[in-house]
Design a protein around this motif. Structure first.
Motif: not given
Length: 316
Positions: A81-109
């Protein structure tokens, strides 16, 4: 990974997807995406994510905030959910630098935000930048809803409502007589709140701990995992009980919040419904069984009930 230092522990220790030796490889994958090497990872409590959350420091001195959840864990929905709305959040919150897809996990930076928690006590110099944040966020977060994000009513519906109280054998022992006498009305208003939606991204659980005064004197918000779409005024409204906790009476707290984000134009029945729904969920938090997903609203029970009673008295 012998040179990687890992701090923290306790409630923040890695569980499930990155336990043991996998932690080093997980952090290396993140650092590779950022063009560096990991030298230190300071864990933070993961709450309901059942994964990893913390500050990662790279060999060039950069530091970022890392959050991860396993594909089969409850937290994965929140990260998506956070990835889908990250462009809007960046204006008033931390910017999403990247999302890393691992074999067993999803990682947001995310970028690491430095700052201190705001103070909402009457007369605090932080109140002006908090108000400015509410105005900025109402503009920046408006727009067409994004599919798979859901609405504020969905978040409320996830937790037991006043209807659950009405059907419980112990409700009369727990509830104040004032609430017990009007359970039917509270249940109806709660149902109205569970239908709340709107065109704006709503943080949904702002409190002094996730509103930060940044070095430039402004305010930013962190912790957007539970964001939904809803009325633009909802975040201002949900700060009212926190203002009550900080020392205002409910009338004064609501009057302050009505200056921002269009709260003064809110449908009064919707506003009352939101106050009722919040109070009911706080009751359940304090008296019901522990929920493994972690409770999103950190307001105290007395403050939530005082706001609800004020709303019911004004709009009976």
């Amino acid at each position: 990974m012998a040179d990687l230092m890992v701090g923290g522990g306790g409630a923040g220790a890695p569980r499930g997807l990155v336990a043991g030796d996998a932690l080093g490889g997980f952090l290396t994958a993140v650092a590779d995406r950022l063009g560096g090497a990991p030298v230190r990872f300071d864990r933070l409590p993961t709450g309901p994510l059942r994964g990893v959350c913390g500050r990662l420091t790279l060999d060039d001195g950069r530091a970022v905030h890392v959050t991860a959840a396993g594909w089969n864990s409850p937290g994965i929905t929140e990260l998506r959910r956070e990835v889908l709305i990250s462009d809007r959040i960046a204006a008033v919150g931390p910017a999403l630098l990247c999302a890393v897809r691992e074999v067993e996990s999803c990682v947001l930076v995310h970028e690491l935000v430095s700052g201190r928690s705001v103070s909402l006590v009457p007369g605090s110099p932080d109140l002006a930048p908090v108000g400015d944040f509410l105005l900025r966020s109402a503009k920046a977060l408006a727009g067409d809803p994004v599919g798979q994000v859901g609405v504020l009513g969905d978040a409320l519906r996830f937790w037991p409502s006043w209807e659950r109280f009405a059907g419980s054998a112990w409700s009369r022992a727990v509830l104040d007589p004032r609430e017990a006498r009007v359970l039917q009305r509270l249940t109806a208003l709660d149902g109205r709140a569970q239908r709340l939606g709107g065109p704006a991204v709503v943080h949904g659980s702002l409190h002094p701990g996730n509103l930060l005064i940044t070095p430039d004197g402004g305010v930013t918000a962190v912790g957007w995992r539970r964001a939904r779409f809803g009325p633009a005024w909802a975040d201002a409204a949900l700060l009212v009980p926190h203002l009550v906790e900080a020392g205002r009476d409910p009338a004064g707290a609501e009057a302050w919040a009505r200056q921002y984000a269009g709260l003064d134009q809110a449908d009064e029945d919707d506003l009352t419904a939101l106050a009722v729904a919040l109070a009911g969920r706080v009751w359940w938090r304090d008296h019901g069984p522990t929920n493994p997903y972690g409770f999103p609203w950190r307001v105290g029970r007395d403050a939530a009930l005082r706001w609800m009673r004020f709303r019911l008295a004004c709009h009976s």
